[in-house]
Design a protein around this motif. Sequence first.
Motif, PDB file in Angstrom:
ATOM      1  N   CYS A  55      43.012  90.673  -2.859  1.00  0.00           N
ATOM      2  CA  CYS A  55      42.433  91.327  -4.035  1.00  0.00           C
ATOM      3  C   CYS A  55      42.222  92.821  -3.803  1.00  0.00           C
ATOM      4  O   CYS A  55      42.371  93.640  -4.721  1.00  0.00           O
ATOM      5  CB  CYS A  55      41.110  90.659  -4.418  1.00  0.00           C
ATOM      6  N   THR A  56      41.889  93.189  -2.569  1.00  0.00           N
ATOM      7  CA  THR A  56      41.732  94.613  -2.250  1.00  0.00           C
ATOM      8  C   THR A  56      43.069  95.339  -2.404  1.00  0.00           C
ATOM      9  O   THR A  56      43.152  96.437  -2.967  1.00  0.00           O
ATOM     10  CB  THR A  56      41.220  94.785  -0.803  1.00  0.00           C
ATOM     11  N   LEU A  57      44.117  94.673  -1.941  1.00  0.00           N
ATOM     12  CA  LEU A  57      45.462  95.223  -2.122  1.00  0.00           C
ATOM     13  C   LEU A  57      45.765  95.340  -3.612  1.00  0.00           C
ATOM     14  O   LEU A  57      46.308  96.362  -4.078  1.00  0.00           O
ATOM     15  CB  LEU A  57      46.478  94.287  -1.440  1.00  0.00           C
ATOM     16  N   GLY A  58      45.388  94.307  -4.367  1.00  0.00           N
ATOM     17  CA  GLY A  58      45.568  94.338  -5.826  1.00  0.00           C
ATOM     18  C   GLY A  58      44.842  95.525  -6.441  1.00  0.00           C
ATOM     19  O   GLY A  58      45.366  96.195  -7.333  1.00  0.00           O
ATOM     20  N   GLN A  59      43.635  95.807  -5.928  1.00  0.00           N
ATOM     21  CA  GLN A  59      42.856  96.942  -6.436  1.00  0.00           C
ATOM     22  C   GLN A  59      43.593  98.257  -6.172  1.00  0.00           C
ATOM     23  O   GLN A  59      43.626  99.144  -7.024  1.00  0.00           O
ATOM     24  CB  GLN A  59      41.477  96.960  -5.767  1.00  0.00           C
ATOM     25  N   ALA A  60      44.212  98.348  -5.001  1.00  0.00           N
ATOM     26  CA  ALA A  60      44.965  99.566  -4.673  1.00  0.00           C
ATOM     27  C   ALA A  60      46.131  99.750  -5.637  1.00  0.00           C
ATOM     28  O   ALA A  60      46.393 100.863  -6.120  1.00  0.00           O
ATOM     29  CB  ALA A  60      45.474  99.494  -3.233  1.00  0.00           C
TER      30      ALA A  60
ATOM     31  N   ASN B  81      44.691 100.758  -8.991  1.00  0.00           N
ATOM     32  CA  ASN B  81      44.282 102.169  -8.979  1.00  0.00           C
ATOM     33  C   ASN B  81      45.491 103.101  -9.061  1.00  0.00           C
ATOM     34  O   ASN B  81      45.439 104.151  -9.686  1.00  0.00           O
ATOM     35  CB  ASN B  81      43.471 102.487  -7.721  1.00  0.00           C
ATOM     36  N   TYR B  82      46.597 102.681  -8.434  1.00  0.00           N
ATOM     37  CA  TYR B  82      47.803 103.497  -8.489  1.00  0.00           C
ATOM     38  C   TYR B  82      48.286 103.615  -9.941  1.00  0.00           C
ATOM     39  O   TYR B  82      48.576 104.715 -10.424  1.00  0.00           O
ATOM     40  CB  TYR B  82      48.897 102.891  -7.609  1.00  0.00           C
TER      41      TYR B  82
ATOM     42  N   GLY C 102      48.804  94.320 -16.408  1.00  0.00           N
ATOM     43  CA  GLY C 102      50.121  93.665 -16.403  1.00  0.00           C
ATOM     44  C   GLY C 102      51.002  94.130 -15.253  1.00  0.00           C
ATOM     45  O   GLY C 102      51.456  93.322 -14.443  1.00  0.00           O
ATOM     46  N   PRO C 103      51.207  95.446 -15.145  1.00  0.00           N
ATOM     47  CA  PRO C 103      52.037  95.948 -14.034  1.00  0.00           C
ATOM     48  C   PRO C 103      51.493  95.545 -12.659  1.00  0.00           C
ATOM     49  O   PRO C 103      52.261  95.237 -11.759  1.00  0.00           O
ATOM     50  CB  PRO C 103      51.982  97.471 -14.216  1.00  0.00           C
ATOM     51  N   THR C 104      50.162  95.523 -12.513  1.00  0.00           N
ATOM     52  CA  THR C 104      49.571  95.114 -11.234  1.00  0.00           C
ATOM     53  C   THR C 104      49.937  93.658 -10.930  1.00  0.00           C
ATOM     54  O   THR C 104      50.361  93.332  -9.815  1.00  0.00           O
ATOM     55  CB  THR C 104      48.033  95.254 -11.275  1.00  0.00           C
TER      56      THR C 104
END
Lengths: 149, 116, 342
Positions: free
Chosen positions: A39-44, A47-48, A61-63
């Motif tokens: 999930c932390t990776l997902g947050q990164a 954020n991008y 969606g893109p995430t």
Amino acid sequence: MGKLTREQEVYKRWANARKPKPPLLRNVLAAFLVGGLICTLGQAVLNYFISLGMNAKEAGGPTAAVMILLGALLTGLGVYDRIGRFAGAGSVIPITGFANSIVAPALEFKREGYVMGVGARMFNIAGPVLVYGMTTAWLVGLFYWLIHK
Amino acid sequence: MDYVLAFLVGGTICAIGQLLMDLTPLTPAHVLVLFVCSGAILSGLGIYEKIVELGGAGATIPLPGFGHTLTSGVIQEIEAKGFWGIFSGVLENASVGVVAAVVVGLFISLLFNPKG
Amino acid sequence: MGEKRVGRNTIIFSQPPAIVATATTVGKKEGEGPLAKYFDQVIQDSLYGESTWEKAESKMLLESVQRVLQKANYTFDQIHFMFSGDLLNQLTASSFAAREIPVPFYGLFGACSTFTEGLALGGMAVDGGFAQRVLVGASSHYQTAERQFRYPTELGVQKPPTAQRTVTAAGVVILESDGPGPYLTAATIGRVIDMGINDPMDMGSAMAPAAVHTIIQHFQDTGRKPDYYDLIVTGDLASVGKNLAEDLLKKEGYDVTDRYTDCGILIYKPDADTQAGGSGCGCSAAVFCSYFYPLLQEGKYRRLLLVSTGALMSPTTYQQGETIPAIAHAVAVERDYPEEMG
């Protein structure tokens, strides 16, 4: 399935009481850690996409797509099943696990052909998630419409 | 801070899943179904939105987040189109994920073989 | 009936068939286990050069058959029957291998009990005078079993500590009417026992009562005590089932603790993939053929009771909520030709 006899009940209870239990603390910690990291990776990733000018909602969606690609790729490389052995729910519950549940049968049944193998079996495991998820959302929508409209 | 919250919220949701798998006879497939349905319902009650505000990706990446995506699409479409939004809304926001999964799944199966 | 039967379920062979040769082919994981040095061949790739795992399993069985013939210096013409089975639907691993084997063929399904089922039937054919020489084999393969019974192999799921790993292995023996031992002296045919276990990830608990039933029946039919045997070996109860079997036997007044082991425990180093231990038709076949057979020849063990155990469920039955019926067949293998008959 008939009802169990008294003798079967007694044996089943005895055997179940004696069987080794999963190492709960270790499993929950591993799930927490790996699930949290995914999930932390997902947050990164989120954020991008936000940094590209999307709002949080648009970036969802893109995430999801990026995380699916990642889960699918790790499945193809034969890594995700090993992560799963360690992390249990920690790698099953995130959307990367959803991708794993689609790609694993797709790969597995490739040898039975692209139509009846890959095509037909791809949703072997993820199918129920879509069926019940979509139906639940539809029902929630129906209630919402009845109440608000 | 958003990273820490994503970690904590996402980790907690997964830990709950692990408890269900280890302490009940539910198989992983059953837990997945349960989670997506719970997410869809909590979203309808307006609760999941709060969890997303708190946890960000920690709430959207785990499967209940997918249920939330399904429901939020339905409600959005009902507001815009009325009754038929109940149907058209289900995949309104979720289609990116579903289509990505199908297309990526197919291409990965072309490129790789199962390792066993 | 003649003197070949004793008690309810047991056959005493009047002219015990000799096990004249054995051959095994096993997978990489088995080849990394504690019995590594005993196997004839370890394949490094689960596909074994084939395009599917099903073909690989057939090839392992076929090559084991070819190897055992080579060892005993026989040709196909000299073999009167072949008895073989596996876990796949319609027994395709065995029958597809048998396409290349010009020998009258019996396909057997006893789930993981197939090897001793085959030994008992092969022994009867030889002792009955219907065949001079027969092949008995069994195979299983981790990936073919996993995709048929459980999940796709790349799915990231955790296994509970009661789960077992299907052994990738094929084991084959030649039984012959005369020859140097060890000899097949007796067989106790089990009946199907269902004690209400319905968790396919806990086959040890499902099969233990069947093994216990067959072992006790064997002692009752023959009048033997556990100390008649140097070792009692179950097929694939693994650590969970073995503990239960030991206790169930003790409850019935048979303490076997000092002479009891299980092939599913012997074959692997325990880890996250193997959990409780090995299972599959190939488990008891490969462990007997590669490990116990030479020990019997050398005289390290003189009398051994091999009890292969099978869980007779299918993916359909457990999805329908059915409980798991189980079976176990015991065969007595002795180094020396029984004296009273010799």
